[in-house]
Design a protein around this motif. Sequence first.
Motif, PDB file in Angstrom:
ATOM      1  N   ILE A  87     -21.682  20.781  22.063  1.00  0.00           N
ATOM      2  CA  ILE A  87     -21.249  22.200  21.836  1.00  0.00           C
ATOM      3  C   ILE A  87     -20.589  22.632  22.743  1.00  0.00           C
ATOM      4  CG2 ILE A  87     -23.166  22.107  20.389  1.00  0.00           C
ATOM      5  CD1 ILE A  87     -24.106  24.077  22.269  1.00  0.00           C
ATOM      6  N   GLY A  88     -19.853  23.758  21.852  1.00  0.00           N
ATOM      7  CA  GLY A  88     -19.028  25.179  22.284  1.00  0.00           C
ATOM      8  C   GLY A  88     -20.507  25.920  22.625  1.00  0.00           C
ATOM      9  N   ALA A  89     -19.516  27.283  23.084  1.00  0.00           N
ATOM     10  CA  ALA A  89     -19.743  28.817  23.069  1.00  0.00           C
ATOM     11  C   ALA A  89     -20.614  28.824  22.004  1.00  0.00           C
ATOM     12  CB  ALA A  89     -19.444  29.490  23.938  1.00  0.00           C
ATOM     13  N   THR A  90     -21.956  29.601  22.338  1.00  0.00           N
ATOM     14  CA  THR A  90     -23.040  29.460  20.968  1.00  0.00           C
ATOM     15  C   THR A  90     -23.383  30.294  21.162  1.00  0.00           C
ATOM     16  OG1 THR A  90     -22.814  26.598  20.301  1.00  0.00           O
ATOM     17  CG2 THR A  90     -24.796  28.271  19.709  1.00  0.00           C
ATOM     18  N   PRO A  91     -23.751  31.612  20.252  1.00  0.00           N
ATOM     19  CA  PRO A  91     -25.174  32.441  20.591  1.00  0.00           C
ATOM     20  C   PRO A  91     -26.119  32.163  21.204  1.00  0.00           C
ATOM     21  CG  PRO A  91     -23.483  33.332  19.045  1.00  0.00           C
ATOM     22  CD  PRO A  91     -23.428  32.185  19.565  1.00  0.00           C
ATOM     23  N   HIS A  92     -26.919  32.097  21.981  1.00  0.00           N
ATOM     24  CA  HIS A  92     -28.051  32.355  22.412  1.00  0.00           C
ATOM     25  C   HIS A  92     -29.086  32.597  21.885  1.00  0.00           C
ATOM     26  CE1 HIS A  92     -27.081  31.388  27.500  1.00  0.00           C
ATOM     27  NE2 HIS A  92     -26.506  30.263  26.416  1.00  0.00           N
ATOM     28  N   ASP A  93     -28.877  33.842  21.442  1.00  0.00           N
ATOM     29  CA  ASP A  93     -30.277  34.383  20.409  1.00  0.00           C
ATOM     30  C   ASP A  93     -30.614  33.879  19.186  1.00  0.00           C
ATOM     31  OD1 ASP A  93     -27.708  35.829  19.209  1.00  0.00           O
ATOM     32  OD2 ASP A  93     -28.889  37.162  18.999  1.00  0.00           O
ATOM     33  N   VAL A 142     -33.531  18.886  23.190  1.00  0.00           N
ATOM     34  CA  VAL A 142     -34.021  19.196  24.320  1.00  0.00           C
ATOM     35  C   VAL A 142     -32.403  20.335  24.395  1.00  0.00           C
ATOM     36  CG1 VAL A 142     -33.383  19.089  26.871  1.00  0.00           C
ATOM     37  CG2 VAL A 142     -35.417  18.334  25.196  1.00  0.00           C
ATOM     38  N   TYR A 143     -32.290  21.277  25.135  1.00  0.00           N
ATOM     39  CA  TYR A 143     -30.207  22.418  25.077  1.00  0.00           C
ATOM     40  C   TYR A 143     -30.193  21.926  27.092  1.00  0.00           C
ATOM     41  CZ  TYR A 143     -27.296  25.771  27.124  1.00  0.00           C
ATOM     42  OH  TYR A 143     -26.757  26.327  26.859  1.00  0.00           O
ATOM     43  N   VAL A 144     -28.952  22.159  27.080  1.00  0.00           N
ATOM     44  CA  VAL A 144     -29.167  21.093  28.945  1.00  0.00           C
ATOM     45  C   VAL A 144     -27.417  22.019  28.892  1.00  0.00           C
ATOM     46  CG1 VAL A 144     -28.202  19.536  30.786  1.00  0.00           C
ATOM     47  CG2 VAL A 144     -30.006  19.230  28.943  1.00  0.00           C
ATOM     48  N   GLY A 145     -27.531  23.331  29.558  1.00  0.00           N
ATOM     49  CA  GLY A 145     -26.499  24.116  29.598  1.00  0.00           C
ATOM     50  C   GLY A 145     -26.698  24.397  31.531  1.00  0.00           C
ATOM     51  N   PHE A 146     -25.928  24.428  31.695  1.00  0.00           N
ATOM     52  CA  PHE A 146     -25.546  25.195  33.274  1.00  0.00           C
ATOM     53  C   PHE A 146     -24.334  26.214  33.382  1.00  0.00           C
ATOM     54  CE2 PHE A 146     -26.648  20.160  33.583  1.00  0.00           C
ATOM     55  CZ  PHE A 146     -27.746  20.720  34.410  1.00  0.00           C
ATOM     56  N   TRP A 164     -21.312  35.590  11.920  1.00  0.00           N
ATOM     57  CA  TRP A 164     -21.243  34.376  13.191  1.00  0.00           C
ATOM     58  C   TRP A 164     -21.486  33.465  12.091  1.00  0.00           C
ATOM     59  CZ3 TRP A 164     -24.365  30.339  14.991  1.00  0.00           C
ATOM     60  CH2 TRP A 164     -23.266  29.908  16.228  1.00  0.00           C
ATOM     61  N   GLN A 165     -21.579  32.021  12.276  1.00  0.00           N
ATOM     62  CA  GLN A 165     -21.834  30.855  11.257  1.00  0.00           C
ATOM     63  C   GLN A 165     -21.954  29.692  12.272  1.00  0.00           C
ATOM     64  OE1 GLN A 165     -20.389  30.077   7.522  1.00  0.00           O
ATOM     65  NE2 GLN A 165     -22.506  31.562   6.640  1.00  0.00           N
ATOM     66  N   ALA A 166     -22.852  28.680  12.998  1.00  0.00           N
ATOM     67  CA  ALA A 166     -22.599  27.725  13.547  1.00  0.00           C
ATOM     68  C   ALA A 166     -21.607  26.948  13.070  1.00  0.00           C
ATOM     69  CB  ALA A 166     -24.006  26.894  13.728  1.00  0.00           C
ATOM     70  N   PRO A 167     -20.865  25.890  13.582  1.00  0.00           N
ATOM     71  CA  PRO A 167     -19.968  24.742  13.123  1.00  0.00           C
ATOM     72  C   PRO A 167     -21.153  23.977  12.525  1.00  0.00           C
ATOM     73  CG  PRO A 167     -20.113  24.996  15.231  1.00  0.00           C
ATOM     74  CD  PRO A 167     -20.884  26.052  15.359  1.00  0.00           C
ATOM     75  N   ALA A 168     -20.267  23.345  11.492  1.00  0.00           N
ATOM     76  CA  ALA A 168     -21.579  22.323  10.647  1.00  0.00           C
ATOM     77  C   ALA A 168     -21.792  21.161  11.178  1.00  0.00           C
ATOM     78  CB  ALA A 168     -20.776  21.568   9.371  1.00  0.00           C
ATOM     79  N   ALA A 169     -21.255  20.802  12.005  1.00  0.00           N
ATOM     80  CA  ALA A 169     -21.925  20.108  12.751  1.00  0.00           C
ATOM     81  C   ALA A 169     -22.738  20.458  13.605  1.00  0.00           C
ATOM     82  CB  ALA A 169     -20.732  18.786  13.407  1.00  0.00           C
ATOM     83  N   LEU A 170     -23.225  20.791  14.078  1.00  0.00           N
ATOM     84  CA  LEU A 170     -24.354  22.082  14.871  1.00  0.00           C
ATOM     85  C   LEU A 170     -25.750  21.664  14.190  1.00  0.00           C
ATOM     86  CD1 LEU A 170     -25.618  22.385  17.068  1.00  0.00           C
ATOM     87  CD2 LEU A 170     -24.812  24.829  17.637  1.00  0.00           C
ATOM     88  N   GLN A 171     -25.412  22.737  12.456  1.00  0.00           N
ATOM     89  CA  GLN A 171     -26.190  22.909  11.577  1.00  0.00           C
ATOM     90  C   GLN A 171     -26.876  21.469  10.936  1.00  0.00           C
ATOM     91  OE1 GLN A 171     -25.500  25.793   8.834  1.00  0.00           O
ATOM     92  NE2 GLN A 171     -24.147  26.205   9.826  1.00  0.00           N
ATOM     93  N   ASP A 172     -25.940  20.103  11.143  1.00  0.00           N
ATOM     94  CA  ASP A 172     -25.996  18.815  10.530  1.00  0.00           C
ATOM     95  C   ASP A 172     -27.082  18.818  11.496  1.00  0.00           C
ATOM     96  OD1 ASP A 172     -24.866  19.294   8.597  1.00  0.00           O
ATOM     97  OD2 ASP A 172     -23.333  18.314   8.365  1.00  0.00           O
ATOM     98  N   PHE A 173     -26.970  18.539  13.205  1.00  0.00           N
ATOM     99  CA  PHE A 173     -27.639  18.125  14.171  1.00  0.00           C
ATOM    100  C   PHE A 173     -29.254  18.522  13.682  1.00  0.00           C
ATOM    101  CE2 PHE A 173     -28.463  17.841  18.480  1.00  0.00           C
ATOM    102  CZ  PHE A 173     -28.568  16.551  18.151  1.00  0.00           C
ATOM    103  N   LEU A 204     -29.050  18.908  22.948  1.00  0.00           N
ATOM    104  CA  LEU A 204     -28.128  19.481  22.425  1.00  0.00           C
ATOM    105  C   LEU A 204     -27.089  19.669  24.033  1.00  0.00           C
ATOM    106  CD1 LEU A 204     -28.664  22.280  20.281  1.00  0.00           C
ATOM    107  CD2 LEU A 204     -27.054  20.370  20.308  1.00  0.00           C
ATOM    108  N   PHE A 205     -25.350  19.290  24.575  1.00  0.00           N
ATOM    109  CA  PHE A 205     -24.872  20.088  25.527  1.00  0.00           C
ATOM    110  C   PHE A 205     -24.029  20.339  25.769  1.00  0.00           C
ATOM    111  CE2 PHE A 205     -22.424  18.399  28.896  1.00  0.00           C
ATOM    112  CZ  PHE A 205     -22.989  18.817  29.841  1.00  0.00           C
TER     113      PHE A 205
END
Length: 442
Positions: free
Chosen positions: A327-333, A278-282, A261-270, A307-308
Motif C-alpha cells: 500500500i501507499g501512504a494511508t491515513p492511520h486512523d 497484519v500491518y507492517v510498516g517502518f 478521502w477514500q481508500a483505493p479499490a484494491a485495498l478495500q477489496d483486499f 499489508l505492507f
Amino acid sequence: MSCGYTIGPARLRHPRKPQAANPDTFHRMRLTLITFGTQGDCRPIVALGAGLRAAGHDVLMLGERSAGALAAGHDLAFEALAGDIQATLAPGGALHKLMTEGGNVSEATRAFARIAEDNTAQWMAQLATAMRERDAIVFSGLAAYVGMAVGDALGKPAIAAAMFPLSPTRDFPSAFLPPWRLPGWVNRATHQLINHVLWRMFRPAINAGRQAQFGLAPRKAMWQDFPSLYGISPHLVPRPRDWHADWLVCGAWTLPAQDGWQAPAALQDFLAAGEPPVYVGFGSMAGFDRDKVVRALVQTLDGRRTLFYPGWSGIDVAALPPNFHVIGATPHDWLLPRVSAAIHHGGAGTTHAVAAAGVPSIVLPFAGDQFFWAGRLAALGVAPRHVAGHDIDAGKLAAMLAFTQRPDVREKAAALGAAIRAERGVDHAVAAIETFCQRGRG
C-alpha cells in the motif's frame, strides 16, 4: 503583539490545566513553528499548526522539505529548511550505522551533531528573518536549539513542542536509553546527563550561529525552564509529579480526518476478502539491514494476510510473496482499526496511532526514542518485549506475533485505544500556548 514569556529561574508550582483564552480579550498570535526530522516528527507539528490556525492564529511552519505537501494540505504557510533527513537515514548517511548495528547515545549524538554542523547557520538565519514580524516560536526536533537561540537573541517567547519526554524526572530514565528499571535519583540523573551531552554536541554550531547572526558571545549553559508541551498520551506516559508546572502532557497531536478521502479499490477489496491482516510498516526508517528484516517477515508471515507499507525503507516490494499487499501512504486512523496487529519501528507517531486504533503492536526499534515507546507498550501489556530491528529473526518474530493474538492482550489494546481516542491533545496544546502568551501580557 508579543506574548512576552521570559525564560528565568525555575519556579516550581502546582500543575494546572491551561484554559483557553477569553474570547472577549482574544489576540491573534503570529506564530512560527520550526522542526526538522522525519515524517513522524513533522506530522504532529502540522497537526498543532492546523489547530492553532483553526483557533484564529497566523501560523508559519519551517520544516524538513518532505513535510511541505502535508502542510499545504492543511493550509499552513510553509518554508523548507536546508537539509535532507531521508539522505541522513539512508545508507551512507549520518544515522546509517545506528540503523544497521544499533549504537549508544554517544554515537547518536555525534550523528545529530553532524546534522547541526551542516545546517544550523542556515536555520538560524531563516528563523531570524521569519521572526521579524512574528510574536513567538514553537520549536521541536533537531531544530530545538535553533528555536531557543533565536528566541533568546530576539527577546521572543520560545515554547518547546516534543513527541517524547525530555524534561528530567525521577519516574523513568531518558527516552534515549533502553527502558531500564532504575532508582528515581538515577532516572533523573540520566535525563540531566543526556541533555548535557546533547547540548555539548550542538553547542559549537549554535554559538557560531549566535555570533554570526546576532554578534553574541558564546553561551556555555543551555537554556532552562522554558514552557514545554508534549504531544503524547497521558495513558502512555502519565505526567510525572515532579515536573515543573509549565511542562505539560497534552495528549497526542493528530491530524483531522481528511474530508472525502477514500481508500483505493484494491485495498478495500483486499480487506474485504478475508480476516483482518497484519500491518507492517517502518515509516521514515531507512538504511537498516533490509534483507534480514524482510527474511524474518516473510518466514513468519508465511501465507498470512499482510499489508505492507514500504515508506522510506527502500525494500524491493516486487520480491515480496503474494500474501503481502503493498500500500501507499494511508491515513492511520482509517487503516489501523482494520488490522489484527501492527509490526512497526516504535516511532512516537506510529506508536500513538496503533495504540489509538486499539490493536496490539510488535515493535522492532532501530534508534532514538523508539526503544522508549517499545517499553511503554510492553509495560501496558499491549505489545511483547521488543527485539531491536538489527537483531530480529523469524523465531523471535513468531513468538512476538503469537503474543498479540492472546485474548487478554487484545482486550487491553481495545481499552487503551478507547481511552486515547477520547483525548483532545491539539486543543489542550493550543489552550496552553494561548495561556503562556496571555500570561506575558499581564
